[in-house]
Enzyme design. Structure first.
Site, mmCIF file in Angstrom:
data_model
loop_
_atom_site.group_PDB
_atom_site.id
_atom_site.type_symbol
_atom_site.label_atom_id
_atom_site.label_comp_id
_atom_site.label_asym_id
_atom_site.label_seq_id
_atom_site.Cartn_x
_atom_site.Cartn_y
_atom_site.Cartn_z
ATOM 1 N N HIS A 81 0.838 -1.197 0.000
ATOM 2 C CA HIS A 81 0.000 0.000 0.000
ATOM 3 C C HIS A 81 0.875 1.250 0.000
ATOM 4 C CE1 HIS A 81 -3.829 -1.896 0.281
ATOM 5 N NE2 HIS A 81 -3.596 -2.459 1.445
ATOM 6 N N CYS A 122 -0.125 2.488 -4.728
ATOM 7 C CA CYS A 122 -0.863 3.709 -5.023
ATOM 8 C C CYS A 122 -0.014 4.940 -4.710
ATOM 9 C CB CYS A 122 -2.144 3.755 -4.202
ATOM 10 S SG CYS A 122 -3.304 2.414 -4.546
#
Length: 344
Positions: free
Chosen positions: A100, A163
């Site tokens: 992440h 991301c």
């Protein structure tokens, strides 16, 4: 003894974070079930195509058996320092992170969009009330360890499949061209997860869903949309001329700073695209490879869309097709470097 030199080495640090023991406990959809596959994919690429030895490749994953070093913040930073310790001219380094990514407010005025990019280790803590993280790794730290301390004549390739990773290494020169993949939905979140309770993170390709914000109607003069037109600039440091002394450092990212990216049980779409592009032709220039990666990424996205459309509507499948994120390439050197041959 002083004066003694060694043969040049090729070393890699490959990280994949699944979060099965941490973020999954907050929301099961936050587990990245395929993240452990990415280091294996890259390890095979490095040993089979680029001549790396297994003994010089360190993998950090949060495996159930604990046979590997876990990717905690402390362990990641220690492994980063170890990767480039005693670096000498001629050495090649590869760093990859699959997990992440997020953003936090920039406090020193060095980011055009007002945010620093962050990597989320397995032991990062999350506050459900503020929806913010503690214990992340900031782009400034990545730059300081893996870029600023490298001597002239070394090469470092960084690969980020997460991301908000467009400028995750804070390199000043960003490739801009007219061959961009269609942009995925823009996000406006700051120091928080790149999704909301109603728009879950990507885990299995069968469960991908998407975030929609009002950013698409934002003022087009913003830095966020400057990225889309290829006008985004970095203010942290100056680029190095092509022939000047210094390390050769590039960063390959799955998406723009303002975007989210996707993956499945077999790994991240970006790592798959990067691997396929290099196995098809390992002798491309940086610019050619970026275009090849974007094409492969579009293929992965199209294959996912075909798979889900054939399955028909379902309660956990987004009714809107995926849009390929815009893979990014940045460098420590001036833009002319992008037209030199890629190497790892």
């Amino acid at each position: 003894m002083p004066g003694l030199t060694r043969h040049s080495v090729k070393k890699a640090l490959l990280i994949g974070v699944q979060y099965w023991s941490t973020l999954k406990q907050i929301d099961p959809s936050w587990e990245l079930k395929g993240a452990h596959e990415d280091p294996k994919t890259l390890r095979n690429l490095l040993t089979e195509v680029y001549g790396y030895d297994d003994e010089n490749i360190k993998i950090l994953i949060d495996d159930h058996e604990r046979q590997y070093t876990w990717p905690t913040r402390e362990n990641i930073l220690a492994a980063m320092h170890e990767l480039v310790r005693d670096a000498q001219p001629g050495d090649h380094f590869v760093f990859s992170f699959s997990g992440h990514g997020s953003q936090v407010d920039n406090e020193d005025g060095t980011e055009d969009d007002g945010f620093d990019e962050t990597l989320i280790p397995v032991d990062a803590t999350f506050d459900p009330e503020t929806r913010t993280f503690e214990g992340y790794i900031k782009d400034d730290e990545i730059r300081k360890i893996l870029v600023d301390a490298l001597p002239s004549g070394t090469r470092c390739v960084m690969i980020f499949d997460c991301c908000h990773s467009g400028t995750a290494s804070d390199l000043p020169s960003v490739f801009a061209d007219g061959f961009a993949s269609p942009c995925s939905p823009l996000t406006t979140f700051g120091p928080r997860l790149p999704w909301t309770s109603s728009h879950k993170s990507s885990t299995d390709t069968d469960q991908i869903s998407f975030q929609h914000t009002s950013a698409a109607r934002a003022d087009e003069s913003s830095a966020q949309f400057g990225w889309m037109r290829g006008r985004h600039t970095r203010t942290r440091s100056n680029t190095m001329p092509l022939e000047s002394p210094g390390p050769d450092v590039t960063s390959w990212s799955a998406c723009m700073d303002s975007q989210i990216t996707y993956g499945g049980r077999k790994g991240g779409f970006f790592i798959k695209a990067f691997n396929e592009a290099l196995r098809s032709n390992p002798h491309q220039t940086h610019a050619e490879l970026l275009q090849s990666v974007r094409r492969e990424l579009a293929k992965c996205t199209a294959a996912h869309n075909m798979k889900t459309s054939n399955r028909g509507a379902s309660g956990h499948i987004s009714s809107e097709p995926a849009t390929s994120p815009r893979a990014q390439l940045s460098s420590l050197r001036q833009t002319s470097y992008f037209h030199t041959p890629f190497a790892m």
